[in-house]
Design a protein around this motif. Structure first.
Motif, PDB file in Angstrom:
ATOM      1  N   ASP A 165       0.819  -1.216   0.000  1.00 16.22           N
ATOM      2  CA  ASP A 165       0.000   0.000   0.000  1.00 16.22           C
ATOM      3  C   ASP A 165       0.852   1.265   0.000  1.00 16.22           C
ATOM      4  N   ARG A 166       1.967   1.192  -0.700  1.00 16.98           N
ATOM      5  CA  ARG A 166       2.848   2.348  -0.871  1.00 16.98           C
ATOM      6  C   ARG A 166       2.858   2.725  -2.351  1.00 16.98           C
ATOM      7  N   THR A 167       1.641   2.852  -2.904  1.00 18.91           N
ATOM      8  CA  THR A 167       1.480   3.042  -4.337  1.00 18.91           C
ATOM      9  C   THR A 167       2.072   4.355  -4.824  1.00 18.91           C
ATOM     10  N   GLU A 168       1.970   5.406  -4.027  1.00 21.53           N
ATOM     11  CA  GLU A 168       2.562   6.679  -4.465  1.00 21.53           C
ATOM     12  C   GLU A 168       4.065   6.535  -4.670  1.00 21.53           C
ATOM     13  N   GLU A 169       4.713   5.721  -3.848  1.00 20.32           N
ATOM     14  CA  GLU A 169       6.142   5.454  -4.027  1.00 20.32           C
ATOM     15  C   GLU A 169       6.385   4.530  -5.217  1.00 20.32           C
ATOM     16  N   ALA A 170       5.407   3.680  -5.526  1.00 18.87           N
ATOM     17  CA  ALA A 170       5.549   2.726  -6.626  1.00 18.87           C
ATOM     18  C   ALA A 170       5.479   3.400  -7.988  1.00 18.87           C
ATOM     19  N   VAL A 171       4.712   4.490  -8.095  1.00 15.80           N
ATOM     20  CA  VAL A 171       4.529   5.138  -9.405  1.00 15.80           C
ATOM     21  C   VAL A 171       5.860   5.488 -10.061  1.00 15.80           C
ATOM     22  N   PRO A 172       6.765   6.221  -9.398  1.00 13.29           N
ATOM     23  CA  PRO A 172       8.025   6.547 -10.070  1.00 13.29           C
ATOM     24  C   PRO A 172       8.888   5.313 -10.364  1.00 13.29           C
TER      25      PRO A 172
END
Length: 130
Positions: free
Chosen positions: A28-35
């Protein structure tokens, strides 16, 4: 973590970047996954898998235009890869383009080999109460 070591050794190692993005997403660390997914796509622009998972991450972070673009590219790169049209459909639905999204999602579902996953997507996105 092995993914951190692999990407540190070769920052352009697309499979390691893809794996790192998947781990971050599952945590659930999708914002970190995007880049990280964006780096995987940059490292291997011909990867339908990287494009599709970038699209999923962008959907989760409410970046629908980017998600639609990434999912469209995933489908263009590999028309029989199920996650391209599934991600495209989900992005269109999330962006308010429900009829187009349902059509794309249905296309992805016809390609899907995992029936439990297909049933879950149908329940979550195509049932009358959704």
């Amino acid at each position: 973590c092995a993914y951190n070591r692999a990407t540190a050794a070769d920052p352009n190692l697309a499979p390691a970047l893809l794996g790192k993005g998947l781990v971050l997403s599952r945590l659930d660390r999708t914002e970190e996954a995007v880049p990280v997914f964006q780096s995987a796509v940059a490292s291997d622009p011909g990867s339908a898998i990287a494009q599709a998972f970038l699209a999923y991450a962008l959907i989760t972070t409410d970046q629908y235009d980017g998600a639609i673009a990434a999912a469209t590219e995933a489908t263009r790169l590999d028309p029989i890869y199920e996650d391209g049209p599934v991600a495209h459909g989900l992005a269109l639905i999330a962006a308010g383009q429900k009829s187009q999204g349902v059509a794309r999602l249905r296309k992805g579902l016809t390609l899907m080999s995992d029936q439990k996953r297909a049933e879950k997507l149908i329940t979550e996105n195509l049932e009358p109460n959704s």
